[in-house]
Design a protein around this motif. Structure first.
Motif, PDB file in Angstrom:
ATOM      1  N   LYS A  54       0.914  -1.136   0.103  1.00  0.00           N
ATOM      2  CA  LYS A  54       0.201  -0.183   0.168  1.00  0.00           C
ATOM      3  C   LYS A  54       0.671   1.262  -0.041  1.00  0.00           C
ATOM      4  O   LYS A  54       0.553   2.209  -0.689  1.00  0.00           O
ATOM      5  CB  LYS A  54      -1.126  -0.097   1.152  1.00  0.00           C
ATOM      6  CG  LYS A  54      -0.282   0.234   2.491  1.00  0.00           C
ATOM      7  CD  LYS A  54      -1.565   0.030   3.683  1.00  0.00           C
ATOM      8  CE  LYS A  54      -1.116   0.312   4.990  1.00  0.00           C
ATOM      9  NZ  LYS A  54       0.004  -0.442   5.761  1.00  0.00           N
ATOM     10  N   ASP A  55       1.975   1.318   0.724  1.00  0.00           N
ATOM     11  CA  ASP A  55       2.829   2.337   0.684  1.00  0.00           C
ATOM     12  C   ASP A  55       3.577   2.550  -0.691  1.00  0.00           C
ATOM     13  O   ASP A  55       3.795   3.685  -1.019  1.00  0.00           O
ATOM     14  CB  ASP A  55       3.824   2.200   2.058  1.00  0.00           C
ATOM     15  CG  ASP A  55       3.055   2.395   3.278  1.00  0.00           C
ATOM     16  OD1 ASP A  55       1.880   2.777   3.284  1.00  0.00           O
ATOM     17  OD2 ASP A  55       3.677   1.675   4.429  1.00  0.00           O
ATOM     18  N   THR A  57       2.785   1.763  -3.551  1.00  0.00           N
ATOM     19  CA  THR A  57       1.567   2.079  -4.250  1.00  0.00           C
ATOM     20  C   THR A  57       1.520   3.350  -4.140  1.00  0.00           C
ATOM     21  O   THR A  57       1.304   4.314  -5.266  1.00  0.00           O
ATOM     22  CB  THR A  57       0.171   1.170  -4.315  1.00  0.00           C
ATOM     23  OG1 THR A  57       0.307  -0.116  -4.391  1.00  0.00           O
ATOM     24  CG2 THR A  57      -0.710   1.729  -5.207  1.00  0.00           C
ATOM     25  N   ALA A  58       1.324   4.147  -2.933  1.00  0.00           N
ATOM     26  CA  ALA A  58       0.992   5.435  -2.829  1.00  0.00           C
ATOM     27  C   ALA A  58       2.341   6.167  -3.218  1.00  0.00           C
ATOM     28  O   ALA A  58       2.118   7.468  -3.814  1.00  0.00           O
ATOM     29  CB  ALA A  58       1.135   6.079  -1.178  1.00  0.00           C
ATOM     30  N   ARG A  59       3.645   5.730  -2.999  1.00  0.00           N
ATOM     31  CA  ARG A  59       4.605   6.300  -3.540  1.00  0.00           C
ATOM     32  C   ARG A  59       5.085   6.258  -4.968  1.00  0.00           C
ATOM     33  O   ARG A  59       5.550   7.259  -5.668  1.00  0.00           O
ATOM     34  CB  ARG A  59       5.848   6.138  -2.717  1.00  0.00           C
ATOM     35  CG  ARG A  59       7.157   6.871  -2.763  1.00  0.00           C
ATOM     36  CD  ARG A  59       8.028   6.621  -1.876  1.00  0.00           C
ATOM     37  NE  ARG A  59       7.801   7.079  -0.624  1.00  0.00           N
ATOM     38  CZ  ARG A  59       8.531   6.787   0.631  1.00  0.00           C
ATOM     39  NH1 ARG A  59       9.680   6.054   0.468  1.00  0.00           N
ATOM     40  NH2 ARG A  59       8.132   7.058   1.554  1.00  0.00           N
ATOM     41  N   SER A  61       3.062   4.661  -7.576  1.00  0.00           N
ATOM     42  CA  SER A  61       2.037   3.911  -8.560  1.00  0.00           C
ATOM     43  C   SER A  61       1.998   4.787  -9.786  1.00  0.00           C
ATOM     44  O   SER A  61       1.618   3.930 -10.868  1.00  0.00           O
ATOM     45  CB  SER A  61       0.601   4.349  -8.010  1.00  0.00           C
ATOM     46  OG  SER A  61       0.277   5.832  -7.806  1.00  0.00           O
ATOM     47  N   GLY A  72       1.268   1.075 -10.240  1.00  0.00           N
ATOM     48  CA  GLY A  72       0.317   0.807  -9.490  1.00  0.00           C
ATOM     49  C   GLY A  72      -0.676  -0.219 -10.168  1.00  0.00           C
ATOM     50  O   GLY A  72      -1.563  -0.945  -9.330  1.00  0.00           O
ATOM     51  N   PRO A  80      -2.413  -5.609   0.109  1.00  0.00           N
ATOM     52  CA  PRO A  80      -2.122  -4.283   0.367  1.00  0.00           C
ATOM     53  C   PRO A  80      -1.150  -4.140   1.600  1.00  0.00           C
ATOM     54  O   PRO A  80      -0.047  -3.432   1.757  1.00  0.00           O
ATOM     55  CB  PRO A  80      -3.406  -3.344   0.863  1.00  0.00           C
ATOM     56  CG  PRO A  80      -4.393  -4.042   0.254  1.00  0.00           C
ATOM     57  CD  PRO A  80      -4.043  -5.469   0.104  1.00  0.00           C
TER      58      PRO A  80
END
Length: 199
Positions: A54-55, A57-59, A61, A72, A80
């Protein structure tokens, strides 16, 4: 729909529009993520230090995979909260998820066979030629398929098992230059094909 002795069996409908692109992309996902990790050292470092999906992806993606999708899109197949200790472990997990999707999709074996030229009657997909894998590689250098054979890598299983540095060295000896990113992508594709029906 089929009528069986126990009654009527109904299978879910499958939309085959764009199936060729979908199968081609799913076969390539793990390898492209491996190639991306070789090109983006910050992503590779965060991945290897156990940053959760999940992190990541946030950074990261929006990083492009090179086939119209983003990182992503590739990471979306993973839980996640999952984390990995290396890019290779992430590639394996992605390949496992993508293979499960392809195995569970009606007609996937036929679709994959149509793309690779290997039929289930003729030979298993794990016996696909390294030459075919070489042709699928992004920006493949000329003579790559022959160089793989000269380097003693005659099957996807052998190709998937060789470390990236050794692969690059063997191909260099065979007079073909491959970047680390290309080697990661090629190994990821070989791993996907090798594990497609062994998982």
């Amino acid at each position: 729909m089929w009528k069986t002795p126990a009654g009527v069996l109904v299978l879910p409908a499958v939309d085959t529009v764009g199936l060729r692109d979908t199968v081609t992309q799913r076969l390539a996902t793990g390898g492209l993520v491996g190639a991306l990790a070789a090109r983006y050292t910050k992503f590779a470092a965060d991945l290897a230090h156990g940053m959760p999906v999940k992190d990541l992806t946030a950074r990261y993606s929006t990083l492009p995979l090179g086939d119209g999708r983003t990182l992503g899109d590739a990471l979306a197949v993973l839980p996640p909260g999952a984390s990995f200790d290396s890019a290779e472990a992430a590639v394996k997990a992605i390949n496992t998820q993508e293979a499960a999707f392809l195995r569970s999709t009606v007609g996937a074996v036929s679709a994959v066979s149509a793309l690779t030229g290997v039929t289930s009657e003729g030979a298993p997909l794990s016996q696909i030629s390294v030459g075919t894998l070489a042709r699928l590689l992004t920006d493949a250098p000329p003579g790559l398929g022959d160089a793989l054979t000269v380097a003693g890598l005659d099957s996807p299983a052998e190709l998937a098992a060789v470390p990236v540095d050794e692969l690059i060295h063997r191909l260099d000896t065979a007079r073909v230059t491959l970047s680390t990113a290309q080697a990661e992508e090629l190994r990821g594709r070989a791993s996907m094909i090798t594990g497609m029906f062994n998982g």
